[in-house]
Structures are given as structure tokens and as C-alpha cells.
Design a protein around this motif. Sequence first.
Motif, PDB file in Angstrom:
ATOM      1  N   GLU A 165     -69.546  63.749   6.285  1.00 58.58           N
ATOM      2  CA  GLU A 165     -69.518  64.519   4.912  1.00 58.58           C
ATOM      3  C   GLU A 165     -68.082  63.972   4.795  1.00 58.58           C
ATOM      4  O   GLU A 165     -67.773  63.856   3.061  1.00 58.58           O
ATOM      5  N   ASP A 166     -67.285  63.262   5.412  1.00 60.01           N
ATOM      6  CA  ASP A 166     -65.707  63.493   4.969  1.00 60.01           C
ATOM      7  C   ASP A 166     -66.171  61.730   4.468  1.00 60.01           C
ATOM      8  O   ASP A 166     -64.486  62.094   2.964  1.00 60.01           O
ATOM      9  N   LEU A 167     -66.256  61.135   4.525  1.00 60.61           N
ATOM     10  CA  LEU A 167     -66.413  59.995   3.737  1.00 60.61           C
ATOM     11  C   LEU A 167     -67.061  59.938   1.896  1.00 60.61           C
ATOM     12  O   LEU A 167     -65.918  59.735   1.495  1.00 60.61           O
ATOM     13  N   ALA A 168     -67.613  60.950   2.357  1.00 59.23           N
ATOM     14  CA  ALA A 168     -68.538  61.313   1.084  1.00 59.23           C
ATOM     15  C   ALA A 168     -67.425  61.907   0.417  1.00 59.23           C
ATOM     16  O   ALA A 168     -67.716  61.983  -1.057  1.00 59.23           O
ATOM     17  N   GLU A 169     -66.899  63.195  -0.006  1.00 56.84           N
ATOM     18  CA  GLU A 169     -66.348  63.318  -0.112  1.00 56.84           C
ATOM     19  C   GLU A 169     -64.900  62.786  -0.468  1.00 56.84           C
ATOM     20  O   GLU A 169     -64.667  62.887  -1.713  1.00 56.84           O
TER      21      GLU A 169
END
Length: 271
Positions: A153-157
Motif C-alpha cells: 500500500e505504501d509502495l503504491a502510494e
Amino acid sequence: MCDLRDAQRTRAVIRELRPDVVIHAQALSDVDRCEQEPALANAMNAETVANLAQALDATRSTLVHLSTDYVFDGAKGSPYDELDAPHPISVYGRSKLEGERMALSYAASVVIRPSTLFGPGRMNFCDHVVARVKAGRTVEAFIDQVTSPTYTEDLAEGIGQLLGVIDRASITALPSRILHLANDGSCSRYEFAQRIAELLGASRAQIRAIRMAEQGRPAPRPPFSGLTTRYVPRLIGRRLRPWDEAFQAYLASTDRLHNIAPGAGSGWTGC
Ligand SMILES: NC(=O)c1ccc[n+]([C@@H]2O[C@H](COP(=O)([O-])OP(=O)(O)OC[C@H]3O[C@@H](n4cnc5c(N)ncnc54)[C@H](OP(=O)(O)O)[C@@H]3O)[C@@H](O)[C@H]2O)c1
């Protein structure tokens, strides 16, 4: 739907969709399978990228290609930044490095390197630990493999934010078209598993430290492939949060995690 090994079909799909941005997350990321089937690894991790780069050639799309910390050999012993020279020690790492080369052959592309992924979706090391700990079983975890756990999720953000500041024109002006994007800091698989057990309220004693050599897996892993970045904070004004905060966010947020049946992770074979 498209099998990216099929160059013609890939071209047709790109022509049809005319995407502004392609985020290429396809790969064969089973490191041991890659070691045993090098031709397949090359087809899945390099030829697919070449097909995509060629299909994009006549377009105005931006390509974001996902690579890996396993392009490094681990000999440095401290976090790798974007200027460190890659030197893969496995078939997977070599095929991914070739994939990077293919991605960078397309002018409007950036390569993003995360590290050990966890998040909703497929069974991953974090879910494997949760399932076994919940079942009251021990978890074997490598004490001699250090990475930078990365919450998807952090990578996508982070990728979303990068795409807000990178466009076709600015890509060529970037100081590096390779960017390291992982949660901040690094830990061994053993520390990773211990922290998950602790966050679940279980005993750290359920985690048993082993060395990579004890499992005799087909593919060698870098002993240290923690990542750091020179460029990401300059572009988006921040690093990704520390891995420990990301663990807490993942464990707190997912229904899926609470629904992982005890023992569900026993067949996990990921990297
Ligand atoms: N996993 C990690 O810890 C890790 C760490 C660092 C970097 N990475 C990199 O991050 C990226 C994502 O890894 P992941 O572990 O999330 O991979 P994954 O779970 O194996 O997902 C790969 C995806 O690619 C699709 N795919 C496979 N072959 C395809 C083909 N020929 N044509 C079209 N699609 C195909 C798969 O579709 P199906 O669902 O239909 O099979 C799947 O959705 C990869 O570039 C990997 O190298 C992963």
C-alpha cells in the motif's frame, strides 16, 4: 487480459488501451523456480519487459517498471542506494537486471526497486508468519538475510506520488531513472517474524532463528539487500515510513489478515 510473453498481443492491447501510464508489476518472482528454470525466468522477467517496451515505442505512455533489491549481491553490508552497482547472484536477480535494461531502453520509463513485499492479496512472508503464530506453531526465519520490508500500500502510494511529479518531459531530466522505494530501515527475516509475533501478542519464542544454508533452497539470496534512496525525498519530499510502522498499519487494517486461517501459510514458497 494479455500474456506479456506474446509480443503481438501486447502490442495490440497497448494500441487498444492507449494508456497514459503503465505500471508493470508482472514477473516470475518465485526465486527458487527461477533458479531451476532459467529460460522461463528470462522469458518472464526480461522478454516480457522487452515486449512491453517495444509495444510502447510508438506511444506517449510513461512506463513504471518494478524491479528488486535482489539485483545486489549483499556484499556491501549496508543499505544500497541508486548509485550502487548491481551484481546479482541468482538467476532471478540476473533476469530482473536484464528486465531493468529492457525497461530503460524505452525513453519514458522509470525503474522502481522495492524489497520484500507484504500487503493484501497473495500470501506473503508476513501472512505466513501470522498464520503459523496463530496456529501456535514455530516459524523458521533467516537470521542471515536482511532486507527492507515494503508494504504494497505504501509502495503504491509512493508510486502515485512520484507519478504526480514525473512526466515524459521531466523523466529525461531526472538525476536517476532508477529509484529505490521501500519502507525505511532494514531488518533480518528473524527480526521481521519476531516483530510480527510481538504485534500479535504472541511469544517471540515461537520464532526460531535459522541460517539460509540450513534450508538448502535452490537459489542463493543476498545476505544484505536493505535499500535506501538518494532521490525519492527530493522528488516527493519524504521517504516511505519505517517498516515497523508499516507492519502495524497492515496488521491493524486488514480483514484478510484476521481471516487468515491457522496453518494457511504452510505452503508459502515466496522470496
Ligand atoms: N515479492 C517480493 O517480495 C518482491 C520483492 C521485490 C521486488 N518484487 C518485484 O515486484 C513485482 C511484483 O512481485 P510480486 O511478488 O507481487 O509478483 P506476483 O505476486 O508473482 O505477481 C505477478 C503478477 O504477474 C502476472 N503475470 C505473470 N506472468 C504473466 C504474463 N506472462 N503475462 C501477464 N501477466 C503475468 C501474474 O498474474 P496471475 O495472477 O494471473 O498469475 C501476477 O498478477 C515484480 O516485479 C517483482 O520482481 C517483488
